[in-house]
Design a protein around this motif. Structure first.
Motif, PDB file in Angstrom:
ATOM      1  N   GLY A  16       0.779  -1.230   0.000  1.00  0.00           N
ATOM      2  CA  GLY A  16       0.000   0.000   0.000  1.00  0.00           C
ATOM      3  C   GLY A  16       0.808   1.275   0.000  1.00  0.00           C
ATOM      4  O   GLY A  16       1.787   1.430  -0.721  1.00  0.00           O
ATOM      5  N   PHE A  17       0.380   2.229   0.840  1.00  0.00           N
ATOM      6  CA  PHE A  17       1.046   3.521   0.908  1.00  0.00           C
ATOM      7  C   PHE A  17       2.526   3.368   1.230  1.00  0.00           C
ATOM      8  O   PHE A  17       3.376   4.024   0.626  1.00  0.00           O
ATOM      9  N   GLY A  18       2.831   2.538   2.219  1.00  0.00           N
ATOM     10  CA  GLY A  18       4.212   2.405   2.669  1.00  0.00           C
ATOM     11  C   GLY A  18       5.139   1.948   1.562  1.00  0.00           C
ATOM     12  O   GLY A  18       6.244   2.488   1.391  1.00  0.00           O
ATOM     13  N   ARG A  19       4.704   0.979   0.807  1.00  0.00           N
ATOM     14  CA  ARG A  19       5.511   0.455  -0.294  1.00  0.00           C
ATOM     15  C   ARG A  19       5.774   1.547  -1.331  1.00  0.00           C
ATOM     16  O   ARG A  19       6.894   1.708  -1.824  1.00  0.00           O
ATOM     17  N   ALA A  20       4.728   2.290  -1.673  1.00  0.00           N
ATOM     18  CA  ALA A  20       4.871   3.362  -2.653  1.00  0.00           C
ATOM     19  C   ALA A  20       5.759   4.482  -2.128  1.00  0.00           C
ATOM     20  O   ALA A  20       6.547   5.071  -2.879  1.00  0.00           O
ATOM     21  N   ASP A 216       0.416   5.734  -4.993  1.00  0.00           N
ATOM     22  CA  ASP A 216       1.386   6.702  -5.493  1.00  0.00           C
ATOM     23  C   ASP A 216       0.960   8.147  -5.214  1.00  0.00           C
ATOM     24  O   ASP A 216       1.812   9.035  -5.078  1.00  0.00           O
ATOM     25  N   ASP A 217      -0.344   8.391  -5.122  1.00  0.00           N
ATOM     26  CA  ASP A 217      -0.819   9.740  -4.825  1.00  0.00           C
ATOM     27  C   ASP A 217      -0.354  10.179  -3.439  1.00  0.00           C
ATOM     28  O   ASP A 217       0.044  11.332  -3.233  1.00  0.00           O
ATOM     29  N   ILE A 218      -0.417   9.260  -2.493  1.00  0.00           N
ATOM     30  CA  ILE A 218      -0.004   9.580  -1.124  1.00  0.00           C
ATOM     31  C   ILE A 218       1.519   9.678  -1.046  1.00  0.00           C
ATOM     32  O   ILE A 218       2.060  10.529  -0.335  1.00  0.00           O
ATOM     33  N   ALA A 219       2.206   8.829  -1.794  1.00  0.00           N
ATOM     34  CA  ALA A 219       3.670   8.907  -1.831  1.00  0.00           C
ATOM     35  C   ALA A 219       4.123  10.276  -2.350  1.00  0.00           C
ATOM     36  O   ALA A 219       5.084  10.861  -1.837  1.00  0.00           O
TER      37      ALA A 219
END
Length: 260
Positions: A16-20, A216-219
């Motif tokens: 999820g977010f963390g990975r991105a 990717d948006d959060i990254a």
């Protein structure tokens, strides 16, 4: 990021977010410590990012404060200069009214979303204070701001994240350490699968007729916060899909949707 290549620590990095976020920060040449429980997922992330990426995978359960302190206290020299902590790890368990909830689900959320976050801050902050600067980015949720049916304890843990972020700003005044909070809305990650114990059909129903945010948006939002001049502190960013029905996360029609 001011030409510096100090280390970023990212929790919940296996999906999820963390990975991105790990991939986005590593793409800048920054050393990244990727924390998560699933070692195999972390190894796959490193392989996908390629040998040129400076990613250190660490299989750590953030609910264990001693384990977090030991892991961050024994980083190899190339990763020991910690400048950034992205507190991303979090989860929601169960979905329904408080009176029908399983208290074990509450404990999982409090241990991860509240205590896990505090363990990571306590372990990462000394290096920032010693260096005279750093940045903590906490991943909150619009569930902290807009209540919705079934989101009770999860929303409360994210409200903790938001308030903690503001309180840290006062605690860290004059230290050069910045604190930001990002509150995503509906996003297509493994979040809903965890909430519904792997029920894919129920998870997929949340996104019917909505184009959700991507990880990717959060990254990109995290990267933007970190890239601001040292004089700028981004306190809060609230992000929702254009097609999400305002903050509540569900329409008053036949299909209800929960906010991430």
């Amino acid at each position: 990021m001011s030409g510096r290549t100090r280390t970023a620590v990212v929790t919940g990095a296996s999906s999820g977010f963390g990975r991105a976020i790990v991939k986005r920060l590593a793409a800048d040449g920054r050393p990244v410590v990727a924390l998560a429980r699933r070692k195999d997922r972390l190894e796959a992330l490193c392989e996908e990012a390629g040998p040129e990426s400076r990613i250190l995978p660490l299989a750590v359960d953030i609910r264990d404060g001693d384990a977090v302190a030991a892991a961050l206290g024994a980083l190899p020299e190339d990763f020991a200069d910690v400048e950034v902590l992205v507190n991303n790890a979090g989860l929601s368990r169960g979905f329904g009214p408080v009176q029908a909830a399983d208290p074990a689900h509450w404990q999982d959320m409090v241990d991860t979303n509240v205590m896990g976050q505090l363990h990571c801050i306590k372990a990462a902050l000394p290096a920032m204070l010693e260096a005279g600067g750093g940045h903590i980015v906490n991943i909150g949720s619009i569930a902290a701001l807009y209540p919705y049916s079934g989101g009770n304890v999860y929303g409360a843990t994210k409200a903790f994240t938001h308030q903690l972020s503001l309180s840290l700003r006062t605690d860290l005044e004059g230290t050069g350490v910045r604190v930001s909070c990002i509150a995503p809305g509906m996003a297509r990650t493994e979040f809903a699968l965890v909430r519904f114990d792997g029920d894919e059909q129920r998870a997929d129903a949340l996104y019917q007729d909505v184009e959700p945010l991507a990880a990717d948006d959060i990254a990109e939002a995290v990267h933007w916060c970190l890239s601001q001049p040292a004089r700028v502190n981004v306190n809060m960013i609230e992000i929702m899909p254009t097609s999400q029905p305002f903050g509540l996360g569900f329409r008053t029609t036949t299909t209800r949707r929960s906010a991430d």
